[in-house]
Design an enzyme around this catalytic site. Structure first.
Site, PDB file in Angstrom:
ATOM      1  N   LYS A  84       0.173   3.528  -2.890  1.00  0.00           N
ATOM      2  CA  LYS A  84      -1.004   4.394  -2.972  1.00  0.00           C
ATOM      3  C   LYS A  84      -0.626   5.871  -2.939  1.00  0.00           C
ATOM      4  CE  LYS A  84      -3.803   0.739  -0.902  1.00  0.00           C
ATOM      5  NZ  LYS A  84      -4.491   0.225   0.287  1.00  0.00           N
TER       6      LYS A  84
ATOM      7  N   VAL B 143       1.496  -3.590   4.034  1.00  0.00           N
ATOM      8  CA  VAL B 143       1.553  -4.839   4.794  1.00  0.00           C
ATOM      9  C   VAL B 143       2.759  -5.695   4.424  1.00  0.00           C
ATOM     10  CG1 VAL B 143      -0.922  -4.877   5.238  1.00  0.00           C
ATOM     11  CG2 VAL B 143      -0.019  -6.044   3.208  1.00  0.00           C
TER      12      VAL B 143
ATOM     13  N   TYR C 238      -3.600   3.548   8.260  1.00  0.00           N
ATOM     14  CA  TYR C 238      -4.873   2.848   8.495  1.00  0.00           C
ATOM     15  C   TYR C 238      -5.582   3.393   9.734  1.00  0.00           C
ATOM     16  CZ  TYR C 238      -2.373  -0.175   5.239  1.00  0.00           C
ATOM     17  OH  TYR C 238      -1.657  -0.655   4.187  1.00  0.00           O
TER      18      TYR C 238
ATOM     19  N   SER D  13       0.790  -1.233   0.000  1.00  0.00           N
ATOM     20  CA  SER D  13       0.000   0.000   0.000  1.00  0.00           C
ATOM     21  C   SER D  13       0.819   1.279   0.000  1.00  0.00           C
ATOM     22  CB  SER D  13      -0.956   0.013   1.197  1.00  0.00           C
ATOM     23  OG  SER D  13      -1.990  -0.916   1.019  1.00  0.00           O
TER      24      SER D  13
ATOM     25  N   TYR E 205      -4.548  -2.685  -9.532  1.00  0.00           N
ATOM     26  CA  TYR E 205      -4.357  -2.547  -8.086  1.00  0.00           C
ATOM     27  C   TYR E 205      -3.357  -3.585  -7.568  1.00  0.00           C
ATOM     28  CZ  TYR E 205      -5.357  -2.598  -3.100  1.00  0.00           C
ATOM     29  OH  TYR E 205      -5.224  -2.569  -1.737  1.00  0.00           O
TER      30      TYR E 205
END
Length: 317
Positions: free
Chosen positions: A79, A271, A253, A76, A201
């Site tokens: 992103k 992660v 998060y 992530s 993705y």
């Protein structure tokens, strides 16, 4: 006569190699804490006993320690980069399809999408990143090529690419991501084929980079949107500020508040065990330790960044 306060952003005050060496020693004494992301089968095989940390100053000086040059799955962290591409494509129109608020829920939660009619809370949870991926598919002729070109250009590493094992593992095990994407599509907030959005993705999450690559890739966010190495403007000063703000409030998060309390830097975790962070107007840095805490953030990576800001005073607060 009182002495004027010292400027904490003056890097000449800090012995950065010594600081990184101290942090490396402290982290390695805590090896064994946390758990790897075993819900992605390929990540379950990554050894827990790894730690790397790298920082890149605005003038391009690199300091690294430990396993900072060992590639890992960035997950992530990507992103941040796709958000930059999405904003460059459509500007503030992106926010008609996304929020900018912390989620307060796990990164793969479906709950908020039901209540908020398919508008993801922010671009850093899985649902939000899928909407950004959809924007990129709609506005770039060769989306995968555009992403790879961006990552290679920002990191200075022409070898940045996809880890096929991770990509396949995510495709085989990504049932919740399939559910998220289809749910968003049911509210007409995904325009492209759902499988194409998911493939893009999974590609961005399966990119392999190391701490030095990633620290370099975010240097533009520490430099008001400009790549210091090439002199190229990557994004506007205003957009760089906004991306940093969303990293601070949403980048770790549902632990963003706790991370701001203990570290105090804009950051984005993945992660795979990496955490990318920015000290605006000073440096970008990245840590990697694969074992995660209960929120999905690198346990020892977070500790390392906490120690770094405490030892240097380099925090936004």
């Amino acid at each position: 006569m009182r002495k004027p306060p010292q400027n904490p952003h003056d890097l000449s005050r800090h012995d950065l190699p010594d600081i990184l060496g101290t942090i490396d020693e402290e982290v390695r004494q805590r090896f064994g804490e946390g758990e790897v992301a075993d819900y992605i089968p390929a990540l379950a095989c990554v050894p827990k006993e790894r730690f790397g940390m790298a920082l890149v100053t605005l003038d391009g000086e690199v300091h690294a320690v430990g396993d900072a040059r060992e590639p890992f799955s960035i997950q992530s962290i990507s992103k941040v980069h796709t958000l930059t591409l999405g904003l460059e494509a459509v500007g503030d129109d992106l926010w008609k399809r996304l929020g900018r608020e912390p989620s307060g829920d796990p990164f793969n939660s479906l709950i908020q999408l039901e209540h908020e009619k398919g508008i993801p809370r922010n671009p850093f949870i899985n649902a939000g990143a899928m909407v950004v991926a959809d924007v990129i598919l709609s506005h770039y002729d060769q989306p995968e090529g555009a992403l790879l070109h961006f990552m290679r250009g920002r990191s200075g590493n022409p070898e940045v690419g996809r880890d096929d094992e991770i990509w396949e593992s995510e495709r085989r095990s990504g049932y919740r991501n399939v559910a998220l994407a289809n749910f968003i599509r049911s509210f007409d907030n995904i325009e492209n084929d759902v499988d194409a959005v998911l493939d893009f993705y999974y590609l961005q999450c399966a990119l392999r980079m190391n701490c030095v690559d990633l620290a370099r890739s975010a240097q533009f966010l520490a430099a008001d949107g400009r790549c210091q190495a090439s002199g190229k403007r990557v994004t506007s000063e205003e957009q760089a500020t906004r991306i940093n703000a969303i990293m601070l409030t949403c980048g770790t998060y549902d632990a963003a508040g706790d991370f701001a309390f203990h570290v105090g830097l804009p950051a984005k975790s993945g992660v795979g065990g990496g955490i990318l962070a920015v000290v605006p107007s000073v440096m970008s840095l990245c840590v990697w330790s694969p074992a995660l805490d209960e929120k999905g953030n690198s346990l020892l990576g977070g500790y390392a960044l906490h120690r770094f800001t405490r030892m240097t005073g380099l925090s936004v607060f």
